[in-house]
Design a protein around this motif. Structure first.
Motif, short mmCIF file in Angstrom:
data_model
loop_
_atom_site.label_atom_id
_atom_site.label_comp_id
_atom_site.label_asym_id
_atom_site.label_seq_id
_atom_site.Cartn_x
_atom_site.Cartn_y
_atom_site.Cartn_z
N TRP A 1 -5.79 0.44 6.12
CA TRP A 1 -6.88 0.82 5.23
C TRP A 1 -7.25 2.29 5.38
O TRP A 1 -7.67 2.93 4.41
CB TRP A 1 -8.08 -0.09 5.48
CG TRP A 1 -7.75 -1.52 5.21
CD1 TRP A 1 -7.52 -2.52 6.10
CD2 TRP A 1 -7.51 -2.11 3.92
NE1 TRP A 1 -7.18 -3.69 5.48
CE2 TRP A 1 -7.16 -3.46 4.13
CE3 TRP A 1 -7.55 -1.63 2.61
CZ2 TRP A 1 -6.87 -4.34 3.09
CZ3 TRP A 1 -7.26 -2.49 1.56
CH2 TRP A 1 -6.93 -3.82 1.81
N LEU B 1 -4.71 4.11 3.27
CA LEU B 1 -5.04 3.96 1.86
C LEU B 1 -6.24 4.84 1.50
O LEU B 1 -6.24 5.49 0.44
CB LEU B 1 -5.36 2.50 1.55
CG LEU B 1 -5.75 2.21 0.09
CD1 LEU B 1 -4.66 2.62 -0.89
CD2 LEU B 1 -6.09 0.73 -0.09
N VAL C 1 -5.01 -2.36 -4.25
CA VAL C 1 -5.17 -0.98 -3.77
C VAL C 1 -6.48 -0.35 -4.21
O VAL C 1 -6.85 0.72 -3.72
CB VAL C 1 -3.98 -0.10 -4.21
CG1 VAL C 1 -2.69 -0.63 -3.63
CG2 VAL C 1 -3.91 0.02 -5.72
N SER D 1 1.38 4.18 -2.81
CA SER D 1 1.09 5.56 -2.47
C SER D 1 2.31 6.47 -2.62
O SER D 1 2.17 7.67 -2.83
CB SER D 1 0.55 5.64 -1.03
OG SER D 1 -0.60 4.84 -0.89
N VAL E 1 0.83 -1.21 0.00
CA VAL E 1 0.00 0.00 0.00
C VAL E 1 0.87 1.26 0.00
O VAL E 1 0.63 2.20 -0.76
CB VAL E 1 -0.95 -0.01 1.22
CG1 VAL E 1 -1.60 1.37 1.41
CG2 VAL E 1 -2.03 -1.07 1.05
#
Length: 297
Positions: free
Chosen positions: A288, A291, A270, A243, A239
């Motif tokens: 999460w 994300l 993702v 990002s 993740v």
């Protein structure tokens, strides 16, 4: 201080949305390295995580920076404007995995991950300066803030002059110095015509290869097609790598067919709904929530 180009793009572009396939495969990853024995056993999200590396304990921030660094040059891409916020997201996930912070309890009024505030569970020192500095900020803040707000504050992306005190400065350089102390990077000076720049070339290529091979295996040979069954530090790193726009660095040594498969599976991962995944049994909510924050930004 790691170089940050003044003409960096202001529009966030992630590895999975804007990308050209690199024509040249990095030679550093041609050597076969035995991958980690990642287990998919369920872990208690509230228990302090001991980390993945068998020889050298690395934080998520150190792993993200290591993946983003050019091995010989010793600096990140001049055009990467995502890694700064990605590193701050890594700090929040690392603190959560070490049992220091969590999201406020789920209530009927606050169901969304982005609406729930970050709370301190334990203020005991972690031994990492960046983690402890962030923990101190979170503890001292009243009222409490959300994950998305904390990423903005720690990055310095706020118009509130009273909130600038929360910005973490020289993060890349401080993380790089940690990696130097752990024998993975070295420190050099390079001349760029008008200025000198401190760089940190990779000296322990075995450790970086181990990290790359582990992430490659997680979306290829060991792909489980279910984030709840993945090792949670591996999930967090995928993740964060996405990002931070360093995921192509991880997959660039793969053959074309495996590259496409790895990218597609990472993309599927993702693009899952963080609100759904974050509520599943034994899910690490902070992964999460981070994300979700990046998806919204």
């Amino acid at each position: 201080m790691l170089f940050h180009h003044p003409l960096q793009k202001q529009v966030r572009m992630t590895t999975l949305t804007h990308r050209t396939r690199r024509a040249e495969v990095g030679k550093n990853f041609e050597k076969k390295v035995e991958s980690d024995d990642d287990t998919n056993q369920e872990r208690n999200p509230d228990t302090e995580d001991s980390g993945d590396s068998k020889d050298i304990r690395l934080t998520l921030m150190e792993e993200v920076l290591l993946l983003g660094l050019k091995d010989k040059e010793g600096y990140t891409s001049f055009w990467n404007d995502c890694i700064s916020s990605g590193l701050r997201g890594g700090i929040l996930i690392e603190l959560a995995m070490r049992g220091r912070i969590s999201l406020e309890p789920l209530t009927m009024r606050k169901k969304r991950l982005l609406d729930r505030k970050v709370l301190v569970k334990s203020d005991s020192p972690t031994g990492d300066v960046l983690l402890d500095e962030t923990l101190k900020h979170i503890k001292a803040t009243d009222p409490t803030e959300t994950v998305q707000t904390w990423i903005e504050l720690l990055t310095g992306e706020t118009w509130n002059p009273f909130k600038l005190q929360y910005q973490l400065r020289n993060v890349r350089e401080r993380i790089a110095k940690n990696l130097v102390e752990k024998g993975i990077l070295t420190t050099e000076k390079q001349n760029f015509l008008l200025f000198d720049m401190t760089t940190h070339p990779v000296t322990n290529t075995t450790e970086k290869q181990r990290l790359v091979k582990k992430l490659q295996a997680s979306v290829l040979e060991r792909w489980v097609n279910d984030p709840q069954r993945m090792d949670r530090r591996t999930l967090a790193l995928l993740v964060l790598a996405h990002s931070s726009d360093v995921l192509e660095n991880v997959f660039s040594s793969l053959t074309d067919d495996k590259y496409d498969m790895a990218m597609n599976r990472a993309k599927d991962l993702v693009e899952l709904d963080p609100e759904v995944e974050g509520t599943k049994h034994s899910a690490t909510e902070m992964i999460w929530a981070v994300l979700a924050a990046f998806n919204k930004s």
